[in-house]
Write a protein that holds these residues in place. Structure first.
Motif, PDB file in Angstrom:
ATOM      1  N   LYS A 173     -13.392   0.065   1.750  1.00 11.25           N
ATOM      2  CA  LYS A 173     -12.160   0.589   0.763  1.00 11.25           C
ATOM      3  C   LYS A 173     -10.643   0.116   1.114  1.00 11.25           C
ATOM      4  CE  LYS A 173     -12.842   2.836  -2.046  1.00 11.25           C
ATOM      5  NZ  LYS A 173     -13.251   2.234  -3.480  1.00 11.25           N
ATOM      6  N   ARG A 174     -10.476  -0.392   2.271  1.00  8.99           N
ATOM      7  CA  ARG A 174      -9.033  -1.103   2.592  1.00  8.99           C
ATOM      8  C   ARG A 174      -9.006  -2.088   2.021  1.00  8.99           C
ATOM      9  NH1 ARG A 174      -7.499  -0.308   9.046  1.00  8.99           N
ATOM     10  NH2 ARG A 174      -8.332   1.794   9.462  1.00  8.99           N
ATOM     11  N   PHE A 175      -9.913  -2.936   1.046  1.00  6.96           N
ATOM     12  CA  PHE A 175      -9.740  -4.281   0.513  1.00  6.96           C
ATOM     13  C   PHE A 175      -9.649  -4.010  -0.726  1.00  6.96           C
ATOM     14  CE2 PHE A 175     -11.813  -5.051   4.649  1.00  6.96           C
ATOM     15  CZ  PHE A 175     -10.632  -5.769   4.848  1.00  6.96           C
ATOM     16  N   ASP A 176      -9.806  -2.594  -1.444  1.00  2.00           N
ATOM     17  CA  ASP A 176      -9.883  -2.265  -2.715  1.00  2.00           C
ATOM     18  C   ASP A 176      -8.512  -2.392  -3.094  1.00  2.00           C
ATOM     19  OD1 ASP A 176      -9.156  -0.751  -5.035  1.00  2.00           O
ATOM     20  OD2 ASP A 176     -11.066   0.622  -4.884  1.00  2.00           O
ATOM     21  N   PRO A 177      -8.151  -3.389  -4.102  1.00  2.00           N
ATOM     22  CA  PRO A 177      -6.840  -3.534  -4.548  1.00  2.00           C
ATOM     23  C   PRO A 177      -5.828  -2.323  -4.662  1.00  2.00           C
ATOM     24  CG  PRO A 177      -8.316  -4.345  -6.303  1.00  2.00           C
ATOM     25  CD  PRO A 177      -8.958  -4.008  -5.109  1.00  2.00           C
ATOM     26  N   ALA A 178      -6.382  -1.230  -5.509  1.00  2.00           N
ATOM     27  CA  ALA A 178      -5.719  -0.127  -5.733  1.00  2.00           C
ATOM     28  C   ALA A 178      -5.288   0.749  -4.396  1.00  2.00           C
ATOM     29  CB  ALA A 178      -6.430   0.812  -6.648  1.00  2.00           C
ATOM     30  N   TYR A 179      -6.240   0.931  -3.464  1.00  2.00           N
ATOM     31  CA  TYR A 179      -6.163   1.748  -2.228  1.00  2.00           C
ATOM     32  C   TYR A 179      -5.023   0.734  -1.297  1.00  2.00           C
ATOM     33  CZ  TYR A 179      -9.951   4.948  -2.947  1.00  2.00           C
ATOM     34  OH  TYR A 179     -10.734   5.818  -3.599  1.00  2.00           O
ATOM     35  N   SER A 180      -5.288  -0.415  -1.143  1.00  2.00           N
ATOM     36  CA  SER A 180      -4.240  -1.099  -0.514  1.00  2.00           C
ATOM     37  C   SER A 180      -2.924  -1.187  -0.931  1.00  2.00           C
ATOM     38  CB  SER A 180      -4.835  -2.738  -0.156  1.00  2.00           C
ATOM     39  OG  SER A 180      -4.864  -3.414  -1.485  1.00  2.00           O
ATOM     40  N   ASP A 181      -2.657  -1.369  -2.309  1.00  2.00           N
ATOM     41  CA  ASP A 181      -1.370  -1.170  -3.024  1.00  2.00           C
ATOM     42  C   ASP A 181      -0.995   0.229  -2.764  1.00  2.00           C
ATOM     43  OD1 ASP A 181       0.568  -2.508  -4.814  1.00  2.00           O
ATOM     44  OD2 ASP A 181       0.127  -0.636  -5.718  1.00  2.00           O
ATOM     45  N   ALA A 182      -1.813   1.171  -2.657  1.00  2.00           N
ATOM     46  CA  ALA A 182      -1.169   2.802  -2.375  1.00  2.00           C
ATOM     47  C   ALA A 182      -0.792   2.779  -1.169  1.00  2.00           C
ATOM     48  CB  ALA A 182      -2.491   3.559  -2.840  1.00  2.00           C
ATOM     49  N   LYS A 183      -1.535   2.066   0.003  1.00  2.00           N
ATOM     50  CA  LYS A 183      -1.151   2.356   1.471  1.00  2.00           C
ATOM     51  C   LYS A 183       0.317   1.634   1.495  1.00  2.00           C
ATOM     52  CE  LYS A 183      -1.369   1.107   5.815  1.00  2.00           C
ATOM     53  NZ  LYS A 183      -0.376   0.417   6.622  1.00  2.00           N
ATOM     54  N   ALA A 184       0.539   0.709   1.071  1.00  2.00           N
ATOM     55  CA  ALA A 184       1.892  -0.113   0.944  1.00  2.00           C
ATOM     56  C   ALA A 184       2.893   1.022   0.409  1.00  2.00           C
ATOM     57  CB  ALA A 184       1.984  -1.402   0.420  1.00  2.00           C
ATOM     58  N   ARG A 185       2.806   1.503  -0.852  1.00  2.00           N
ATOM     59  CA  ARG A 185       3.640   2.161  -1.321  1.00  2.00           C
ATOM     60  C   ARG A 185       3.966   3.736  -0.693  1.00  2.00           C
ATOM     61  NH1 ARG A 185       4.830  -0.003  -6.194  1.00  2.00           N
ATOM     62  NH2 ARG A 185       3.295  -1.385  -7.060  1.00  2.00           N
ATOM     63  N   ALA A 186       3.010   4.250  -0.082  1.00  2.00           N
ATOM     64  CA  ALA A 186       2.968   5.509   0.543  1.00  2.00           C
ATOM     65  C   ALA A 186       4.032   5.113   1.906  1.00  2.00           C
ATOM     66  CB  ALA A 186       1.544   5.861   1.387  1.00  2.00           C
ATOM     67  N   GLN A 187       4.314   4.004   2.149  1.00  2.00           N
ATOM     68  CA  GLN A 187       5.131   3.840   3.473  1.00  2.00           C
ATOM     69  C   GLN A 187       6.594   4.132   3.263  1.00  2.00           C
ATOM     70  OE1 GLN A 187       3.290   3.229   6.435  1.00  2.00           O
ATOM     71  NE2 GLN A 187       1.546   3.677   4.875  1.00  2.00           N
ATOM     72  N   THR A 188       6.909   4.000   1.761  1.00  2.00           N
ATOM     73  CA  THR A 188       8.255   4.364   1.458  1.00  2.00           C
ATOM     74  C   THR A 188       8.616   5.808   1.056  1.00  2.00           C
ATOM     75  OG1 THR A 188       7.849   4.028  -1.040  1.00  2.00           O
ATOM     76  CG2 THR A 188       8.162   1.987   0.217  1.00  2.00           C
ATOM     77  N   LEU A 189       7.462   6.780   1.161  1.00  2.00           N
ATOM     78  CA  LEU A 189       7.649   8.115   0.717  1.00  2.00           C
ATOM     79  C   LEU A 189       7.758   9.181   1.830  1.00  2.00           C
ATOM     80  CD1 LEU A 189       4.539   8.001  -1.901  1.00  2.00           C
ATOM     81  CD2 LEU A 189       6.978   7.611  -2.339  1.00  2.00           C
ATOM     82  N   GLY A 190       8.463   8.804   2.970  1.00  2.00           N
ATOM     83  CA  GLY A 190       8.647   9.542   3.950  1.00  2.00           C
ATOM     84  C   GLY A 190       7.592  10.189   4.721  1.00  2.00           C
ATOM     85  N   GLU A 191       8.140  11.530   5.269  1.00  2.00           N
ATOM     86  CA  GLU A 191       7.170  12.175   5.997  1.00  2.00           C
ATOM     87  C   GLU A 191       5.772  12.593   5.286  1.00  2.00           C
ATOM     88  OE1 GLU A 191       6.710  12.778   9.198  1.00  2.00           O
ATOM     89  OE2 GLU A 191       8.845  12.022   9.729  1.00  2.00           O
ATOM     90  N   PHE A 192       4.563  12.684   5.546  1.00  2.00           N
ATOM     91  CA  PHE A 192       3.424  13.282   5.138  1.00  2.00           C
ATOM     92  C   PHE A 192       3.152  14.601   5.071  1.00  2.00           C
ATOM     93  CE2 PHE A 192      -0.765  14.405   6.091  1.00  2.00           C
ATOM     94  CZ  PHE A 192      -1.503  14.435   4.687  1.00  2.00           C
ATOM     95  N   ASN A 193       2.587  15.176   3.894  1.00  2.00           N
ATOM     96  CA  ASN A 193       2.726  16.249   3.505  1.00  2.00           C
ATOM     97  C   ASN A 193       1.135  17.108   3.127  1.00  2.00           C
ATOM     98  OD1 ASN A 193       3.103  19.074   1.610  1.00  2.00           O
ATOM     99  ND2 ASN A 193       4.663  18.940   2.893  1.00  2.00           N
ATOM    100  N   PHE A 194       0.510  16.201   2.206  1.00  2.00           N
ATOM    101  CA  PHE A 194      -0.932  16.690   1.939  1.00  2.00           C
ATOM    102  C   PHE A 194      -1.641  15.667   1.495  1.00  2.00           C
ATOM    103  CE2 PHE A 194      -3.384  18.521  -1.603  1.00  2.00           C
ATOM    104  CZ  PHE A 194      -4.093  19.198  -1.000  1.00  2.00           C
ATOM    105  N   PHE A 195      -3.028  15.613   1.667  1.00  2.00           N
ATOM    106  CA  PHE A 195      -3.879  14.536   1.184  1.00  2.00           C
ATOM    107  C   PHE A 195      -5.010  15.362   1.026  1.00  2.00           C
ATOM    108  CE2 PHE A 195      -7.067  11.327   1.537  1.00  2.00           C
ATOM    109  CZ  PHE A 195      -6.602  10.114   1.258  1.00  2.00           C
ATOM    110  N   ASN A 196      -5.653  15.083  -0.390  1.00  2.00           N
ATOM    111  CA  ASN A 196      -6.924  15.778  -0.824  1.00  2.00           C
ATOM    112  C   ASN A 196      -7.861  14.667  -1.247  1.00  2.00           C
ATOM    113  OD1 ASN A 196      -8.675  17.874  -1.568  1.00  2.00           O
ATOM    114  ND2 ASN A 196      -7.946  17.836  -3.611  1.00  2.00           N
TER     115      ASN A 196
END
Length: 420
Positions: A168-191
Protein backbone atom coordinates in the motif's frame (compact mmCIF):
# COMPACT_ATOMS: atom_id res chain seq x y z
CA UNK A 1 21.41 0.00 -15.77
CA UNK A 2 19.74 -3.43 -15.58
CA UNK A 3 22.24 -4.85 -18.11
CA UNK A 4 25.11 -4.10 -15.68
CA UNK A 5 23.51 -6.04 -12.83
CA UNK A 6 23.53 -9.81 -12.49
CA UNK A 7 20.17 -11.55 -12.58
CA UNK A 8 18.64 -12.57 -9.26
CA UNK A 9 17.76 -16.16 -8.38
CA UNK A 10 14.62 -16.21 -6.22
CA UNK A 11 12.92 -18.73 -3.96
CA UNK A 12 9.17 -18.33 -3.52
CA UNK A 13 8.24 -19.60 -0.05
CA UNK A 14 4.56 -20.50 0.09
CA UNK A 15 2.34 -21.95 -2.64
CA UNK A 16 -0.96 -20.30 -1.74
CA UNK A 17 -3.27 -17.71 -3.25
CA UNK A 18 -0.90 -14.74 -3.32
CA UNK A 19 1.99 -16.70 -4.83
CA UNK A 20 0.23 -19.03 -7.28
CA UNK A 21 -3.46 -18.11 -7.40
CA UNK A 22 -4.16 -21.68 -6.28
CA UNK A 23 -5.90 -22.51 -3.00
CA UNK A 24 -6.72 -25.76 -1.29
CA UNK A 25 -10.16 -25.60 -2.94
CA UNK A 26 -8.76 -24.95 -6.42
CA UNK A 27 -8.23 -21.72 -8.35
CA UNK A 28 -8.75 -18.60 -6.23
CA UNK A 29 -12.07 -16.81 -6.64
CA UNK A 30 -10.72 -13.52 -5.28
CA UNK A 31 -9.14 -10.62 -7.16
CA UNK A 32 -5.86 -12.59 -7.08
CA UNK A 33 -7.03 -15.50 -9.23
CA UNK A 34 -3.94 -15.18 -11.44
CA UNK A 35 -1.83 -14.43 -8.33
CA UNK A 36 0.78 -11.76 -7.72
CA UNK A 37 4.20 -13.06 -6.65
CA UNK A 38 4.65 -15.79 -9.25
CA UNK A 39 3.26 -13.67 -12.09
CA UNK A 40 5.52 -10.73 -11.18
CA UNK A 41 8.62 -12.92 -10.98
CA UNK A 42 7.84 -14.72 -14.24
CA UNK A 43 7.56 -11.30 -15.91
CA UNK A 44 10.74 -9.98 -14.26
CA UNK A 45 12.50 -13.07 -15.62
CA UNK A 46 11.16 -12.20 -19.10
CA UNK A 47 12.54 -8.68 -18.64
CA UNK A 48 15.98 -9.93 -17.61
CA UNK A 49 16.01 -9.04 -13.91
CA UNK A 50 15.39 -12.53 -12.50
CA UNK A 51 16.96 -15.87 -13.36
CA UNK A 52 16.37 -19.23 -11.70
CA UNK A 53 13.07 -19.56 -9.80
CA UNK A 54 12.30 -22.02 -7.03
CA UNK A 55 9.08 -22.59 -5.11
CA UNK A 56 8.70 -24.33 -1.75
CA UNK A 57 5.62 -25.45 0.13
CA UNK A 58 4.82 -28.11 2.70
CA UNK A 59 2.92 -30.53 0.47
CA UNK A 60 4.73 -31.51 -2.74
CA UNK A 61 1.60 -33.22 -4.00
CA UNK A 62 0.09 -29.80 -4.88
CA UNK A 63 2.66 -28.97 -7.55
CA UNK A 64 1.13 -30.83 -10.55
CA UNK A 65 -2.14 -28.88 -10.08
CA UNK A 66 -0.23 -25.62 -9.52
CA UNK A 67 1.82 -26.10 -12.69
CA UNK A 68 -1.31 -26.83 -14.70
CA UNK A 69 -2.98 -23.72 -13.27
CA UNK A 70 0.05 -21.52 -14.11
CA UNK A 71 0.41 -22.92 -17.64
CA UNK A 72 -3.27 -22.32 -18.39
CA UNK A 73 -3.73 -18.94 -16.70
CA UNK A 74 -0.34 -17.30 -17.26
CA UNK A 75 1.53 -19.22 -19.94
CA UNK A 76 -1.63 -19.35 -22.05
CA UNK A 77 -2.65 -15.77 -21.35
CA UNK A 78 0.57 -13.85 -22.04
CA UNK A 79 3.15 -13.97 -24.82
CA UNK A 80 6.71 -15.17 -24.05
CA UNK A 81 5.90 -16.06 -20.43
CA UNK A 82 7.98 -18.93 -19.03
CA UNK A 83 6.24 -20.30 -15.91
CA UNK A 84 8.81 -22.98 -15.07
CA UNK A 85 10.23 -23.35 -11.56
CA UNK A 86 12.03 -25.91 -9.41
CA UNK A 87 9.81 -27.28 -6.65
CA UNK A 88 10.45 -28.32 -3.04
CA UNK A 89 9.67 -30.80 -1.53
CA UNK A 90 10.20 -33.08 -4.49
CA UNK A 91 8.46 -36.31 -5.51
CA UNK A 92 5.12 -35.29 -4.03
CA UNK A 93 6.39 -35.62 -0.46
CA UNK A 94 5.24 -33.58 2.54
CA UNK A 95 7.91 -31.75 4.56
CA UNK A 96 7.24 -28.72 6.78
CA UNK A 97 10.98 -27.93 6.73
CA UNK A 98 11.44 -28.19 2.96
CA UNK A 99 12.36 -24.49 2.97
CA UNK A 100 15.66 -25.44 4.62
CA UNK A 101 16.46 -27.88 1.81
CA UNK A 102 15.66 -25.22 -0.78
CA UNK A 103 17.65 -22.46 0.94
CA UNK A 104 20.63 -24.78 1.45
CA UNK A 105 20.87 -25.10 -2.36
CA UNK A 106 21.06 -21.32 -2.79
CA UNK A 107 24.08 -19.04 -2.64
CA UNK A 108 24.63 -15.74 -0.78
CA UNK A 109 23.10 -12.89 -2.75
CA UNK A 110 20.11 -14.94 -3.89
CA UNK A 111 16.68 -13.93 -2.61
CA UNK A 112 13.68 -15.44 -0.83
CA UNK A 113 10.14 -14.06 -1.01
CA UNK A 114 8.12 -15.38 1.92
CA UNK A 115 4.32 -15.65 1.68
CA UNK A 116 3.47 -18.25 4.31
CA UNK A 117 1.28 -18.29 7.46
CA UNK A 118 2.30 -15.51 9.87
CA UNK A 119 3.64 -17.87 12.53
CA UNK A 120 6.24 -19.25 10.07
CA UNK A 121 7.68 -15.92 8.88
CA UNK A 122 10.39 -15.61 11.49
CA UNK A 123 11.95 -19.10 11.32
CA UNK A 124 12.08 -19.04 7.50
CA UNK A 125 13.39 -15.47 7.32
CA UNK A 126 16.11 -15.92 9.94
CA UNK A 127 17.26 -19.17 8.28
CA UNK A 128 17.59 -17.36 4.94
CA UNK A 129 19.21 -14.18 6.28
CA UNK A 130 21.85 -16.12 8.25
CA UNK A 131 22.90 -17.71 4.95
CA UNK A 132 23.30 -14.38 3.17
CA UNK A 133 19.94 -14.50 1.36
CA UNK A 134 18.02 -11.26 0.73
CA UNK A 135 14.46 -11.50 2.10
CA UNK A 136 11.07 -10.00 1.21
CA UNK A 137 8.47 -10.86 3.85
CA UNK A 138 4.74 -10.58 3.46
CA UNK A 139 3.02 -8.52 6.13
CA UNK A 140 3.12 -8.66 9.04
CA UNK A 141 6.88 -9.25 9.16
CA UNK A 142 6.51 -11.16 12.43
CA UNK A 143 3.86 -11.51 15.10
CA UNK A 144 6.22 -10.65 17.94
CA UNK A 145 8.19 -7.45 18.35
CA UNK A 146 11.22 -9.35 19.68
CA UNK A 147 11.36 -11.47 16.50
CA UNK A 148 11.12 -8.37 14.31
CA UNK A 149 14.04 -6.79 16.17
CA UNK A 150 16.04 -10.01 15.77
CA UNK A 151 15.49 -9.83 11.98
CA UNK A 152 16.66 -6.19 11.93
CA UNK A 153 19.87 -7.18 13.71
CA UNK A 154 20.44 -10.30 11.57
CA UNK A 155 19.92 -8.41 8.29
CA UNK A 156 22.41 -5.78 9.45
CA UNK A 157 24.96 -8.40 10.53
CA UNK A 158 24.77 -10.34 7.25
CA UNK A 159 24.49 -7.20 5.08
CA UNK A 160 21.37 -8.31 3.23
CA UNK A 161 18.26 -6.49 2.05
CA UNK A 162 15.18 -7.28 4.12
CA UNK A 163 11.91 -5.62 3.07
CA UNK A 164 8.32 -6.15 4.20
CA UNK A 165 5.77 -6.34 1.38
CA UNK A 166 3.61 -3.43 2.50
CA UNK A 167 2.45 -2.72 -1.05
CA UNK A 168 0.00 0.00 0.00
CA UNK A 169 3.01 2.34 0.30
CA UNK A 170 3.19 2.18 -3.50
CA UNK A 171 -0.50 2.92 -4.06
CA UNK A 172 -0.31 6.33 -5.79
CA UNK A 173 -3.15 7.77 -3.69
CA UNK A 174 -1.62 6.61 -0.41
CA UNK A 175 1.90 7.81 -1.26
CA UNK A 176 0.58 11.17 -2.42
CA UNK A 177 -1.48 11.49 0.77
CA UNK A 178 1.62 10.70 2.82
CA UNK A 179 3.50 13.58 1.19
CA UNK A 180 0.60 16.00 1.70
CA UNK A 181 0.22 14.99 5.36
CA UNK A 182 3.73 16.31 6.03
CA UNK A 183 2.44 19.86 5.46
CA UNK A 184 -0.47 19.61 7.89
CA UNK A 185 1.38 20.03 11.18
CA UNK A 186 0.83 18.03 14.36
CA UNK A 187 -1.16 14.78 14.18
CA UNK A 188 -4.60 14.57 15.83
CA UNK A 189 -6.71 11.62 14.59
CA UNK A 190 -6.52 8.63 12.22
CA UNK A 191 -9.39 6.24 11.50
CA UNK A 192 -8.92 3.21 9.21
CA UNK A 193 -11.27 0.50 7.95
CA UNK A 194 -10.31 -2.56 5.92
CA UNK A 195 -12.43 -5.64 5.28
CA UNK A 196 -12.77 -8.71 3.10
CA UNK A 197 -15.82 -10.91 2.47
CA UNK A 198 -16.73 -13.92 4.59
CA UNK A 199 -15.60 -16.21 1.74
CA UNK A 200 -12.03 -15.51 2.89
CA UNK A 201 -12.77 -17.59 5.98
CA UNK A 202 -13.06 -20.60 3.67
CA UNK A 203 -9.79 -19.73 1.93
CA UNK A 204 -7.97 -19.20 5.23
CA UNK A 205 -9.69 -21.81 7.39
CA UNK A 206 -6.45 -23.78 7.76
CA UNK A 207 -4.85 -20.95 9.76
CA UNK A 208 -7.52 -18.36 10.65
CA UNK A 209 -7.64 -17.96 14.43
CA UNK A 210 -4.93 -20.59 14.91
CA UNK A 211 -1.81 -19.03 13.43
CA UNK A 212 -2.97 -15.45 13.09
CA UNK A 213 -5.89 -13.02 13.24
CA UNK A 214 -7.59 -10.43 11.03
CA UNK A 215 -5.69 -7.55 12.65
CA UNK A 216 -2.30 -9.03 11.71
CA UNK A 217 -3.60 -10.01 8.28
CA UNK A 218 -5.44 -6.83 7.20
CA UNK A 219 -5.01 -3.95 9.68
CA UNK A 220 -1.25 -4.32 9.25
CA UNK A 221 -1.61 -2.42 5.94
CA UNK A 222 -3.22 0.70 7.39
CA UNK A 223 -1.21 0.63 10.62
CA UNK A 224 1.92 0.64 8.46
CA UNK A 225 0.59 3.56 6.39
CA UNK A 226 -0.11 5.51 9.59
CA UNK A 227 3.35 4.68 11.00
CA UNK A 228 4.86 5.75 7.66
CA UNK A 229 3.00 9.07 7.66
CA UNK A 230 3.93 9.72 11.32
CA UNK A 231 7.55 8.54 10.98
CA UNK A 232 9.00 11.94 12.02
CA UNK A 233 5.85 13.35 13.62
CA UNK A 234 4.69 11.06 16.46
CA UNK A 235 5.31 7.73 18.19
CA UNK A 236 2.78 5.19 19.57
CA UNK A 237 2.64 4.88 23.35
CA UNK A 238 -0.37 2.69 24.26
CA UNK A 239 -2.66 0.13 22.62
CA UNK A 240 -6.11 -1.12 23.66
CA UNK A 241 -7.85 -3.78 21.55
CA UNK A 242 -11.47 -4.89 21.21
CA UNK A 243 -12.97 -7.68 19.11
CA UNK A 244 -16.32 -8.81 17.70
CA UNK A 245 -16.99 -12.55 17.47
CA UNK A 246 -19.62 -15.10 16.50
CA UNK A 247 -19.67 -15.28 12.69
CA UNK A 248 -16.36 -17.01 11.89
CA UNK A 249 -16.96 -19.68 14.52
CA UNK A 250 -20.48 -20.51 13.28
CA UNK A 251 -21.84 -22.39 10.25
CA UNK A 252 -20.75 -22.60 7.49
CA UNK A 253 -17.23 -21.39 8.35
CA UNK A 254 -16.63 -23.27 11.61
CA UNK A 255 -13.31 -21.63 12.43
CA UNK A 256 -11.60 -22.49 15.71
CA UNK A 257 -13.33 -21.05 18.84
CA UNK A 258 -10.80 -18.25 19.38
CA UNK A 259 -11.27 -16.73 15.89
CA UNK A 260 -12.36 -13.08 16.00
CA UNK A 261 -14.56 -11.58 13.24
CA UNK A 262 -13.57 -7.93 13.54
CA UNK A 263 -10.73 -6.40 15.56
CA UNK A 264 -10.26 -2.74 16.51
CA UNK A 265 -7.04 -1.30 17.91
CA UNK A 266 -7.13 2.06 19.72
CA UNK A 267 -3.65 3.61 19.77
CA UNK A 268 -2.36 6.67 21.62
CA UNK A 269 0.26 8.70 19.76
CA UNK A 270 2.65 11.25 21.31
CA UNK A 271 4.14 14.08 19.25
CA UNK A 272 7.91 13.88 18.89
CA UNK A 273 8.40 17.66 18.92
CA UNK A 274 5.58 18.86 21.21
CA UNK A 275 4.73 17.56 24.68
CA UNK A 276 1.21 18.99 24.46
CA UNK A 277 0.23 17.39 21.15
CA UNK A 278 -1.17 13.87 21.35
CA UNK A 279 -3.16 11.96 18.74
CA UNK A 280 -5.46 8.95 18.49
CA UNK A 281 -5.42 6.15 15.92
CA UNK A 282 -8.31 3.70 15.42
CA UNK A 283 -7.58 0.71 13.15
CA UNK A 284 -10.36 -1.77 12.36
CA UNK A 285 -10.26 -4.87 10.16
CA UNK A 286 -12.81 -7.58 9.43
CA UNK A 287 -13.06 -10.75 7.36
CA UNK A 288 -16.81 -11.05 7.87
CA UNK A 289 -17.94 -8.39 5.38
CA UNK A 290 -20.91 -9.18 3.08
CA UNK A 291 -20.27 -11.62 0.24
CA UNK A 292 -21.52 -9.42 -2.61
CA UNK A 293 -20.40 -5.96 -1.55
CA UNK A 294 -18.86 -5.27 -4.96
CA UNK A 295 -15.28 -5.11 -3.70
CA UNK A 296 -12.89 -7.76 -2.45
CA UNK A 297 -11.12 -5.36 -0.07
CA UNK A 298 -13.00 -2.40 1.35
CA UNK A 299 -10.29 0.04 2.35
CA UNK A 300 -10.52 3.62 3.50
CA UNK A 301 -8.96 5.93 6.03
CA UNK A 302 -9.25 9.44 7.42
CA UNK A 303 -6.36 11.55 8.71
CA UNK A 304 -6.86 14.78 10.67
CA UNK A 305 -4.03 17.06 11.72
CA UNK A 306 -3.44 20.54 13.05
CA UNK A 307 -3.91 22.31 9.69
CA UNK A 308 -6.14 20.02 7.64
CA UNK A 309 -7.40 16.52 6.94
CA UNK A 310 -7.20 13.76 4.31
CA UNK A 311 -9.86 11.23 3.27
CA UNK A 312 -8.96 8.21 1.11
CA UNK A 313 -11.43 5.62 -0.22
CA UNK A 314 -9.56 2.99 -2.20
CA UNK A 315 -12.53 0.66 -2.62
CA UNK A 316 -14.45 3.02 -4.92
CA UNK A 317 -12.16 4.60 -7.48
CA UNK A 318 -14.79 5.99 -9.84
CA UNK A 319 -14.53 2.76 -11.83
CA UNK A 320 -17.26 0.14 -11.65
CA UNK A 321 -18.64 -2.60 -13.86
CA UNK A 322 -22.09 -4.19 -13.73
CA UNK A 323 -22.62 -7.81 -14.76
CA UNK A 324 -25.97 -9.62 -14.99
CA UNK A 325 -24.66 -12.48 -12.83
CA UNK A 326 -22.51 -10.73 -10.25
CA UNK A 327 -24.06 -7.27 -10.06
CA UNK A 328 -21.97 -4.13 -9.61
CA UNK A 329 -18.24 -4.56 -8.94
CA UNK A 330 -15.61 -1.92 -8.17
CA UNK A 331 -12.30 -3.08 -9.64
CA UNK A 332 -8.80 -1.94 -8.69
CA UNK A 333 -6.57 -1.94 -11.81
CA UNK A 334 -3.97 0.13 -9.95
CA UNK A 335 -3.03 -2.91 -7.84
CA UNK A 336 -2.56 -5.56 -10.55
CA UNK A 337 -3.54 -5.14 -14.20
CA UNK A 338 -4.17 -8.56 -15.69
CA UNK A 339 -5.29 -7.63 -19.21
CA UNK A 340 -2.43 -8.12 -21.72
CA UNK A 341 -0.74 -5.38 -23.76
CA UNK A 342 -1.40 -4.75 -27.45
CA UNK A 343 1.47 -7.15 -28.23
CA UNK A 344 -0.01 -9.86 -26.02
CA UNK A 345 2.54 -9.52 -23.23
CA UNK A 346 1.86 -9.00 -19.53
CA UNK A 347 1.10 -5.30 -19.02
CA UNK A 348 0.87 -4.82 -15.24
CA UNK A 349 4.31 -3.40 -14.49
CA UNK A 350 2.80 -0.14 -13.20
CA UNK A 351 0.54 -1.83 -10.63
CA UNK A 352 1.58 -1.26 -7.04
CA UNK A 353 1.42 -5.00 -6.30
CA UNK A 354 4.08 -5.50 -8.99
CA UNK A 355 6.15 -2.44 -8.06
CA UNK A 356 6.41 -3.59 -4.44
CA UNK A 357 8.15 -6.81 -5.51
CA UNK A 358 10.24 -5.16 -8.24
CA UNK A 359 11.60 -2.56 -5.75
CA UNK A 360 12.91 -5.43 -3.62
CA UNK A 361 14.45 -7.23 -6.62
CA UNK A 362 16.14 -3.99 -7.75
CA UNK A 363 17.50 -3.34 -4.24
CA UNK A 364 18.93 -6.86 -3.91
CA UNK A 365 20.59 -6.65 -7.34
CA UNK A 366 22.09 -3.24 -6.53
CA UNK A 367 23.54 -4.53 -3.26
CA UNK A 368 24.94 -7.62 -5.00
CA UNK A 369 26.65 -5.35 -7.54
CA UNK A 370 28.17 -3.18 -4.81
CA UNK A 371 26.19 -0.15 -5.94
CA UNK A 372 24.32 0.24 -2.64
CA UNK A 373 24.33 -0.82 1.00
CA UNK A 374 21.17 -2.36 2.53
CA UNK A 375 21.06 0.37 5.19
CA UNK A 376 20.67 3.05 2.50
CA UNK A 377 17.12 1.89 1.79
CA UNK A 378 16.06 2.79 5.35
CA UNK A 379 16.32 6.43 4.28
CA UNK A 380 14.20 6.07 1.14
CA UNK A 381 10.76 5.66 2.72
CA UNK A 382 10.75 2.01 1.68
CA UNK A 383 9.21 -0.68 3.93
CA UNK A 384 12.51 -2.10 5.15
CA UNK A 385 12.58 -4.37 8.19
CA UNK A 386 14.00 -1.43 10.21
CA UNK A 387 11.34 1.02 9.00
CA UNK A 388 8.41 -1.24 9.90
CA UNK A 389 9.24 -2.07 13.52
CA UNK A 390 6.51 0.14 15.03
CA UNK A 391 3.85 -1.52 12.89
CA UNK A 392 4.79 -4.85 14.44
CA UNK A 393 4.94 -3.27 17.90
CA UNK A 394 1.33 -2.03 17.56
CA UNK A 395 0.05 -5.34 16.16
CA UNK A 396 1.81 -7.37 18.85
CA UNK A 397 0.51 -5.03 21.56
CA UNK A 398 -3.01 -5.42 20.14
CA UNK A 399 -2.81 -9.20 20.35
CA UNK A 400 -1.58 -9.05 23.95
CA UNK A 401 -4.36 -6.58 24.80
CA UNK A 402 -6.99 -8.98 23.45
CA UNK A 403 -5.51 -12.04 25.13
CA UNK A 404 -4.86 -10.41 28.51
CA UNK A 405 -7.74 -7.88 28.45
CA UNK A 406 -5.56 -4.89 29.33
CA UNK A 407 -3.87 -1.84 27.80
CA UNK A 408 -0.31 -2.41 26.55
CA UNK A 409 2.37 0.29 26.59
CA UNK A 410 4.98 0.80 23.85
CA UNK A 411 8.25 2.27 25.10
CA UNK A 412 11.82 2.74 24.02
CA UNK A 413 14.50 1.55 26.43
CA UNK A 414 18.20 1.52 25.67
CA UNK A 415 17.49 2.36 22.05
CA UNK A 416 15.13 -0.61 21.65
CA UNK A 417 11.33 -0.74 21.43
CA UNK A 418 9.62 -2.88 24.10
CA UNK A 419 6.07 -3.72 25.17
CA UNK A 420 4.85 -3.49 28.77
Amino acid sequence: MSTELSKLSVLMCGTGEYTTGWTGAGASKSDKKVEVVGLTLFDLRRLGKVDHLRMVGVHGGKFPAIRKHLIENIGGAYKDMDVSFEEFPKDGKADPEAYKTAIDQMKPGDAAIIFTPDSTHYPIAIYAIERGIHVLLTKPATQKLADHIALIEAAKKHNVVCFVEYHKRFDPAYSDAKARAQTLGEFNFFNAWMSQPKSQLETFRAWAGKDSDISYYLSSHHIDICCWILQDIAIPTRVVASAATGIATSEPYNCVPQTEDTITLLVDWQSIKSQTHRGTGVYTASWTAPLKAGVHSAQQWYYMAEKGDITVDQAHRGYDITNDETGKIWYNPFYMKYSPSETGHFDGQRGYGYISIEKFVDAARSVNAGLAQPSEYDNHGLPTIANTVLTTAILNAGRISLDEKRPVAIKKEGGQWILQ
